[in-house]
Motif scaffolding. Sequence first.
Motif, mmCIF file in Angstrom:
data_model
loop_
_atom_site.group_PDB
_atom_site.id
_atom_site.type_symbol
_atom_site.label_atom_id
_atom_site.label_comp_id
_atom_site.label_asym_id
_atom_site.label_seq_id
_atom_site.Cartn_x
_atom_site.Cartn_y
_atom_site.Cartn_z
ATOM 1 N N ASP A 55 -6.963 -8.605 1.826
ATOM 2 C CA ASP A 55 -5.931 -9.146 0.940
ATOM 3 C C ASP A 55 -4.538 -8.907 1.542
ATOM 4 O O ASP A 55 -4.330 -7.991 2.326
ATOM 5 C CB ASP A 55 -6.042 -8.521 -0.455
ATOM 6 N N ASP A 56 -3.595 -9.757 1.160
ATOM 7 C CA ASP A 56 -2.252 -9.718 1.741
ATOM 8 C C ASP A 56 -1.549 -8.374 1.543
ATOM 9 O O ASP A 56 -0.897 -7.876 2.464
ATOM 10 C CB ASP A 56 -1.384 -10.832 1.162
ATOM 11 N N GLU A 57 -1.663 -7.804 0.344
ATOM 12 C CA GLU A 57 -0.987 -6.524 0.071
ATOM 13 C C GLU A 57 -1.507 -5.407 0.971
ATOM 14 O O GLU A 57 -0.724 -4.636 1.526
ATOM 15 C CB GLU A 57 -1.170 -6.116 -1.400
ATOM 16 N N THR A 58 -2.822 -5.307 1.091
ATOM 17 C CA THR A 58 -3.416 -4.265 1.929
ATOM 18 C C THR A 58 -3.058 -4.492 3.387
ATOM 19 O O THR A 58 -2.719 -3.541 4.107
ATOM 20 C CB THR A 58 -4.943 -4.201 1.740
ATOM 21 N N GLN A 59 -3.112 -5.739 3.835
ATOM 22 C CA GLN A 59 -2.747 -6.053 5.219
ATOM 23 C C GLN A 59 -1.298 -5.659 5.516
ATOM 24 O O GLN A 59 -1.000 -5.076 6.560
ATOM 25 C CB GLN A 59 -2.945 -7.552 5.494
ATOM 26 N N SER A 60 -0.416 -5.962 4.590
ATOM 27 C CA SER A 60 1.001 -5.618 4.770
ATOM 28 C C SER A 60 1.196 -4.107 4.820
ATOM 29 O O SER A 60 1.912 -3.584 5.687
ATOM 30 C CB SER A 60 1.817 -6.221 3.620
ATOM 31 N N LYS A 61 0.544 -3.408 3.903
ATOM 32 C CA LYS A 61 0.668 -1.946 3.874
ATOM 33 C C LYS A 61 0.046 -1.335 5.129
ATOM 34 O O LYS A 61 0.571 -0.367 5.678
ATOM 35 C CB LYS A 61 0.016 -1.384 2.610
ATOM 36 N N GLY A 76 0.053 -2.620 8.046
ATOM 37 C CA GLY A 76 1.082 -2.771 9.075
ATOM 38 C C GLY A 76 2.116 -1.657 8.998
ATOM 39 O O GLY A 76 2.550 -1.122 10.032
ATOM 40 N N GLU A 77 2.508 -1.287 7.783
ATOM 41 C CA GLU A 77 3.463 -0.188 7.605
ATOM 42 C C GLU A 77 2.874 1.145 8.084
ATOM 43 O O GLU A 77 3.564 1.950 8.714
ATOM 44 C CB GLU A 77 3.860 -0.059 6.136
ATOM 45 N N GLU A 110 2.791 1.123 11.916
ATOM 46 C CA GLU A 110 4.144 1.311 12.431
ATOM 47 C C GLU A 110 4.592 2.767 12.304
ATOM 48 O O GLU A 110 5.162 3.340 13.236
ATOM 49 C CB GLU A 110 5.107 0.387 11.679
ATOM 50 N N ALA A 131 -3.790 2.485 3.331
ATOM 51 C CA ALA A 131 -3.182 1.226 2.886
ATOM 52 C C ALA A 131 -3.743 0.791 1.532
ATOM 53 O O ALA A 131 -2.986 0.462 0.609
ATOM 54 C CB ALA A 131 -3.400 0.140 3.939
ATOM 55 N N VAL A 182 -1.814 0.561 -2.163
ATOM 56 C CA VAL A 182 -1.752 -0.686 -2.922
ATOM 57 C C VAL A 182 -2.328 -0.508 -4.328
ATOM 58 O O VAL A 182 -1.782 -1.025 -5.304
ATOM 59 C CB VAL A 182 -2.496 -1.813 -2.159
#
Length: 165
Positions: free
Chosen positions: A72-78, A80-81, A84, A110, A114
Amino acid sequence: MTYILDSNTYIQAKNLYYQMEFCPAYWEWLDIEFAKGQVCCISSVYDELIEYKDELSDWVKHRKEVFLPVADDETQSKFGEVVEYVYGLESKDPVDVGNFLDKADPWIIAKASVLDATIVTHERLTPENSRKVKIPNIAKHFNVECISTYALLKRLEARFILSAA
């Protein structure tokens, strides 16, 4: 509250204190908690556990639905954080950083972030000057709580009753 189990909680339970043949109650309790939605896991842990090709991997294969997707987009974004942040930890051993990022560990953090969930792991916080990368240290940065299996059992008031064979 939702609790997400790390791979090591399954592996240590199976190998040590809740072996499937003499403590089936633990595994039945997990099924009950999965059904309630209080305990879950992620697909990355599923992928790690089925590689063992043992009784645990067989047990896991019959419960694929409790292993939440991480696409899911939220997990993927987190995620990435998390990546990083981990790459930015200059004092950490680069090999340990790579090992950490290659496993389910950053995905657990992640997903827990979320879902506002708590991670259940046997890993412990390491000192700031440690070169190791551990779930509790990274999770702390993302305001994700980590507890042990024993703390989970206490919080959810698990009871295993002795039965003579």
